[in-house]
Design a protein around this motif. Sequence first.
Motif, PDB file in Angstrom:
ATOM      1  N   ASP A  41      -5.565 -19.467 -16.211  1.00 40.42           N
ATOM      2  CA  ASP A  41      -5.860 -20.759 -15.459  1.00 40.42           C
ATOM      3  C   ASP A  41      -7.217 -21.411 -15.834  1.00 40.42           C
ATOM      4  OD1 ASP A  41      -3.618 -20.866 -14.020  1.00 40.42           O
ATOM      5  OD2 ASP A  41      -4.204 -19.896 -12.425  1.00 40.42           O
ATOM      6  N   GLU A  42      -8.197 -20.408 -16.216  1.00 35.62           N
ATOM      7  CA  GLU A  42      -9.475 -20.692 -16.464  1.00 35.62           C
ATOM      8  C   GLU A  42      -9.426 -21.393 -18.251  1.00 35.62           C
ATOM      9  OE1 GLU A  42     -11.732 -17.207 -16.282  1.00 35.62           O
ATOM     10  OE2 GLU A  42     -12.253 -17.429 -14.090  1.00 35.62           O
ATOM     11  N   THR A  43      -8.519 -20.754 -19.015  1.00 31.67           N
ATOM     12  CA  THR A  43      -8.661 -21.275 -20.355  1.00 31.67           C
ATOM     13  C   THR A  43      -8.011 -22.755 -20.391  1.00 31.67           C
ATOM     14  OG1 THR A  43      -8.361 -18.900 -21.156  1.00 31.67           O
ATOM     15  CG2 THR A  43      -7.323 -20.932 -22.556  1.00 31.67           C
ATOM     16  N   LEU A  44      -6.967 -23.014 -19.356  1.00 33.24           N
ATOM     17  CA  LEU A  44      -6.359 -24.351 -19.278  1.00 33.24           C
ATOM     18  C   LEU A  44      -7.421 -25.150 -18.566  1.00 33.24           C
ATOM     19  CD1 LEU A  44      -2.710 -23.300 -17.742  1.00 33.24           C
ATOM     20  CD2 LEU A  44      -3.338 -24.116 -20.084  1.00 33.24           C
ATOM     21  N   SER A  45      -7.925 -24.881 -17.553  1.00 36.71           N
ATOM     22  CA  SER A  45      -9.027 -25.886 -17.145  1.00 36.71           C
ATOM     23  C   SER A  45      -9.878 -26.109 -18.109  1.00 36.71           C
ATOM     24  CB  SER A  45      -9.703 -25.322 -15.590  1.00 36.71           C
ATOM     25  OG  SER A  45      -8.836 -24.713 -14.936  1.00 36.71           O
ATOM     26  N   THR A  46     -10.640 -25.443 -18.782  1.00 35.91           N
ATOM     27  CA  THR A  46     -11.571 -25.802 -19.575  1.00 35.91           C
ATOM     28  C   THR A  46     -11.071 -26.562 -20.737  1.00 35.91           C
ATOM     29  OG1 THR A  46     -12.835 -23.678 -19.483  1.00 35.91           O
ATOM     30  CG2 THR A  46     -13.230 -24.738 -21.356  1.00 35.91           C
ATOM     31  N   PHE A  47      -9.902 -26.332 -21.278  1.00 34.14           N
ATOM     32  CA  PHE A  47      -9.269 -26.877 -22.558  1.00 34.14           C
ATOM     33  C   PHE A  47      -8.720 -28.292 -21.989  1.00 34.14           C
ATOM     34  CE2 PHE A  47      -5.269 -28.368 -24.125  1.00 34.14           C
ATOM     35  CZ  PHE A  47      -5.519 -28.733 -25.411  1.00 34.14           C
ATOM     36  N   LEU A  48      -8.499 -28.322 -20.694  1.00 33.77           N
ATOM     37  CA  LEU A  48      -8.080 -29.880 -20.234  1.00 33.77           C
ATOM     38  C   LEU A  48      -9.075 -30.692 -19.885  1.00 33.77           C
ATOM     39  CD1 LEU A  48      -4.866 -28.656 -18.112  1.00 33.77           C
ATOM     40  CD2 LEU A  48      -4.897 -29.927 -20.108  1.00 33.77           C
ATOM     41  N   ALA A  49     -10.152 -30.319 -19.304  1.00 30.17           N
ATOM     42  CA  ALA A  49     -11.172 -30.987 -19.243  1.00 30.17           C
ATOM     43  C   ALA A  49     -11.911 -31.692 -20.202  1.00 30.17           C
ATOM     44  CB  ALA A  49     -12.231 -30.124 -18.550  1.00 30.17           C
ATOM     45  N   ALA A  50     -11.811 -30.975 -21.543  1.00 26.63           N
ATOM     46  CA  ALA A  50     -12.419 -31.735 -22.679  1.00 26.63           C
ATOM     47  C   ALA A  50     -11.244 -32.661 -22.968  1.00 26.63           C
ATOM     48  CB  ALA A  50     -12.400 -30.801 -23.830  1.00 26.63           C
ATOM     49  N   GLU A  51      -9.832 -32.419 -22.966  1.00 26.06           N
ATOM     50  CA  GLU A  51      -8.839 -33.314 -23.347  1.00 26.06           C
ATOM     51  C   GLU A  51      -8.946 -34.638 -22.397  1.00 26.06           C
ATOM     52  OE1 GLU A  51      -6.744 -33.367 -25.958  1.00 26.06           O
ATOM     53  OE2 GLU A  51      -8.126 -31.426 -26.385  1.00 26.06           O
ATOM     54  N   MET A  62      -6.656 -44.446 -19.428  1.00 23.49           N
ATOM     55  CA  MET A  62      -5.992 -43.442 -19.853  1.00 23.49           C
ATOM     56  C   MET A  62      -6.676 -42.136 -19.143  1.00 23.49           C
ATOM     57  SD  MET A  62      -3.861 -43.752 -22.357  1.00 23.49           S
ATOM     58  CE  MET A  62      -4.079 -42.026 -22.560  1.00 23.49           C
ATOM     59  N   GLY A  63      -8.092 -42.209 -18.529  1.00 20.89           N
ATOM     60  CA  GLY A  63      -8.525 -41.128 -17.799  1.00 20.89           C
ATOM     61  C   GLY A  63      -7.515 -40.873 -16.647  1.00 20.89           C
ATOM     62  N   GLY A  64      -7.172 -41.835 -15.911  1.00 17.80           N
ATOM     63  CA  GLY A  64      -6.199 -41.500 -14.683  1.00 17.80           C
ATOM     64  C   GLY A  64      -4.840 -41.029 -15.356  1.00 17.80           C
ATOM     65  N   PHE A  65      -4.460 -41.382 -16.241  1.00 18.62           N
ATOM     66  CA  PHE A  65      -2.987 -40.861 -16.682  1.00 18.62           C
ATOM     67  C   PHE A  65      -3.468 -39.455 -17.098  1.00 18.62           C
ATOM     68  CE2 PHE A  65      -0.836 -39.986 -20.730  1.00 18.62           C
ATOM     69  CZ  PHE A  65       0.379 -40.156 -20.128  1.00 18.62           C
ATOM     70  N   ALA A  66      -4.330 -39.163 -17.755  1.00 14.14           N
ATOM     71  CA  ALA A  66      -4.693 -37.792 -18.578  1.00 14.14           C
ATOM     72  C   ALA A  66      -4.962 -36.960 -17.175  1.00 14.14           C
ATOM     73  CB  ALA A  66      -5.917 -37.708 -19.226  1.00 14.14           C
ATOM     74  N   SER A  67      -5.718 -37.254 -16.365  1.00 16.59           N
ATOM     75  CA  SER A  67      -5.834 -36.411 -15.075  1.00 16.59           C
ATOM     76  C   SER A  67      -4.571 -36.229 -14.164  1.00 16.59           C
ATOM     77  CB  SER A  67      -6.613 -37.265 -13.884  1.00 16.59           C
ATOM     78  OG  SER A  67      -7.919 -37.383 -14.680  1.00 16.59           O
ATOM     79  N   ALA A  68      -3.690 -37.177 -14.198  1.00 12.93           N
ATOM     80  CA  ALA A  68      -2.045 -36.923 -13.700  1.00 12.93           C
ATOM     81  C   ALA A  68      -1.609 -35.803 -14.281  1.00 12.93           C
ATOM     82  CB  ALA A  68      -1.497 -37.960 -13.533  1.00 12.93           C
ATOM     83  N   LEU A  74      -1.897 -27.762 -13.557  1.00 13.06           N
ATOM     84  CA  LEU A  74      -2.684 -26.962 -12.751  1.00 13.06           C
ATOM     85  C   LEU A  74      -2.090 -26.881 -11.351  1.00 13.06           C
ATOM     86  CD1 LEU A  74      -6.397 -27.831 -13.867  1.00 13.06           C
ATOM     87  CD2 LEU A  74      -4.789 -25.858 -14.616  1.00 13.06           C
ATOM     88  N   ALA A  75      -1.111 -27.540 -10.991  1.00 14.39           N
ATOM     89  CA  ALA A  75      -0.658 -27.655  -9.632  1.00 14.39           C
ATOM     90  C   ALA A  75       0.305 -26.643  -9.241  1.00 14.39           C
ATOM     91  CB  ALA A  75       0.120 -28.788  -9.480  1.00 14.39           C
ATOM     92  N   GLY A  76      -0.474 -25.157  -9.406  1.00 14.86           N
ATOM     93  CA  GLY A  76       0.297 -23.971  -8.801  1.00 14.86           C
ATOM     94  C   GLY A  76       1.176 -23.431  -9.875  1.00 14.86           C
ATOM     95  N   GLY A  77       2.382 -22.885  -9.775  1.00 14.46           N
ATOM     96  CA  GLY A  77       3.091 -21.996 -10.770  1.00 14.46           C
ATOM     97  C   GLY A  77       2.652 -20.399 -10.813  1.00 14.46           C
ATOM     98  N   LYS A  78       3.518 -19.748 -11.151  1.00 15.43           N
ATOM     99  CA  LYS A  78       3.480 -18.171 -11.188  1.00 15.43           C
ATOM    100  C   LYS A  78       3.011 -17.832 -12.554  1.00 15.43           C
ATOM    101  CE  LYS A  78       7.160 -17.295  -7.810  1.00 15.43           C
ATOM    102  NZ  LYS A  78       7.703 -18.753  -7.689  1.00 15.43           N
ATOM    103  N   ARG A  79       3.066 -18.613 -13.481  1.00 12.41           N
ATOM    104  CA  ARG A  79       2.433 -18.313 -14.958  1.00 12.41           C
ATOM    105  C   ARG A  79       3.260 -17.177 -15.453  1.00 12.41           C
ATOM    106  NH1 ARG A  79       0.378 -22.932 -14.848  1.00 12.41           N
ATOM    107  NH2 ARG A  79      -1.570 -23.375 -13.908  1.00 12.41           N
ATOM    108  N   ILE A  80       4.555 -17.259 -15.122  1.00  9.54           N
ATOM    109  CA  ILE A  80       5.587 -16.292 -15.595  1.00  9.54           C
ATOM    110  C   ILE A  80       5.628 -16.115 -17.175  1.00  9.54           C
ATOM    111  CG2 ILE A  80       7.867 -15.414 -15.465  1.00  9.54           C
ATOM    112  CD1 ILE A  80       8.183 -16.456 -12.826  1.00  9.54           C
ATOM    113  N   THR A 128      10.588 -33.611  -5.582  1.00  5.48           N
ATOM    114  CA  THR A 128       9.563 -32.707  -5.170  1.00  5.48           C
ATOM    115  C   THR A 128       9.476 -31.468  -6.144  1.00  5.48           C
ATOM    116  OG1 THR A 128      10.821 -31.377  -3.603  1.00  5.48           O
ATOM    117  CG2 THR A 128       9.562 -33.108  -2.813  1.00  5.48           C
ATOM    118  N   ARG A 129       8.541 -30.768  -6.335  1.00  3.48           N
ATOM    119  CA  ARG A 129       8.365 -29.796  -7.255  1.00  3.48           C
ATOM    120  C   ARG A 129       6.970 -29.042  -6.748  1.00  3.48           C
ATOM    121  NH1 ARG A 129      11.002 -26.996 -11.055  1.00  3.48           N
ATOM    122  NH2 ARG A 129      11.453 -28.947 -11.911  1.00  3.48           N
ATOM    123  N   ARG A 130       7.263 -27.622  -6.338  1.00  2.00           N
ATOM    124  CA  ARG A 130       5.994 -26.947  -5.804  1.00  2.00           C
ATOM    125  C   ARG A 130       5.738 -27.532  -4.643  1.00  2.00           C
ATOM    126  NH1 ARG A 130       3.378 -26.086 -11.735  1.00  2.00           N
ATOM    127  NH2 ARG A 130       5.002 -24.598 -12.496  1.00  2.00           N
ATOM    128  N   GLY A 131       6.416 -28.104  -3.769  1.00  2.00           N
ATOM    129  CA  GLY A 131       6.034 -28.545  -2.457  1.00  2.00           C
ATOM    130  C   GLY A 131       5.372 -29.949  -2.545  1.00  2.00           C
TER     131      GLY A 131
END
Length: 380
Positions: A41-51, A62-68, A74-80, A128-131
């Motif tokens: 999750d930390e790796t994803l957060s750091t990577f996505l912030a720059a993107e 584009m900022g709003g689109f990329a944020s979506a 990052l909206a949950g998930g078990k990282r299976i 709906t997905r993940r509530g």
Amino acid sequence: MANDAVADNATRVAPTGPSDRDDPVRAVLAAYTQDLITAVDETLSTFLAAEVDALTEIDAAMGGFASAAREAVLAGGKRIRSTFAYWGWRGAVGGTEPLPPVLPALAALELLHTFALVHDDVMDASTTRRGRPTAHVALAAQHVAAGHRGDPGRFGEAAAVLIGDLCMVWADKLLARATITPARLFEVRRCYDQMRVETVAGQYLDVLGENDPTNWSVDRALRVARYKTASYTVQRPLLFGAFLAGVTADAALVTAYTRYGLAVGEAFQLRDDLLGVYGDPAATGKPAGDDLRTGKPTTLLMLARQLATPSQLRALEQADGEPVDRLADLVAETGAVARVERMIAERVGDALAALDSAPVDRTARTALTGLATAATSRRA
């Protein structure tokens, strides 16, 4: 992150409190690889912030689109998938190899997963997905709130398709950051590309089945499970991890991972079929009964048709407009639910047998044993 913390966690016994019974997958993941999930999750957060920042420079919209897109990742998930890839890697290298060089590759699988989920929700018209609202529903709501012209639903679907596309590109970019030799990365990419091809194949067969149910069968439904779910959820992530470790394609470990992965992956999808009908929406984050409403030819429904008495079959075929609860009861009365439960148990047994003879690290064997049971007995 300290690498040995992940390996040490794998030796713990999974907790057995009430919350664990409600979600055994999260309990097992917490017991075995919570440090890994945090690192992913930390790796994803750091990577996505720059993107997101880079896309915002193109245009403020584009900022709003990329944020979506970032929120979808990052909206949950078990990282299976990253978890199975980790244990595929750890099972080959043992407990002392440092994690950071391969962490970007493990995290990339979660971007690929988001691509598949967002596109799948558009194709299934899921709300709906993940509530939470699915990406296309949330984007349609933003269209309305902004007072834009045109059809909000069409806009939401188009933007969601682009979010899925962007996540696939992001997955490629993050995978390339793994610190491994070019030769090893080439083998990893071959596995990764095959996983993507098989995911598309399974998804197409899933769509085809909904539009050609009279020519469907239990075998074809299981084929969908094999390629849509088993391949990119368990089997290929395990092999992906093995190739990250430098294992060759003809190694005994690859054979064991393939057998284990297909068995657990199919059982995972069979459990999904049951949860799609009988699951608690509060736990699954998705409404129950959609497959029955649409007549989607899942293995569960195909077995119900195969096992039904003549009167039960007539009732299933004339079920338009029937309450979902009644349809669910009817499917259970055919014996299909019990048959699917047996199929799940058989596949878990086969997966564990594959591990028995596998040349796999002891700690990884323990983790994969727990994951095989937890991933196929979950309630969400």
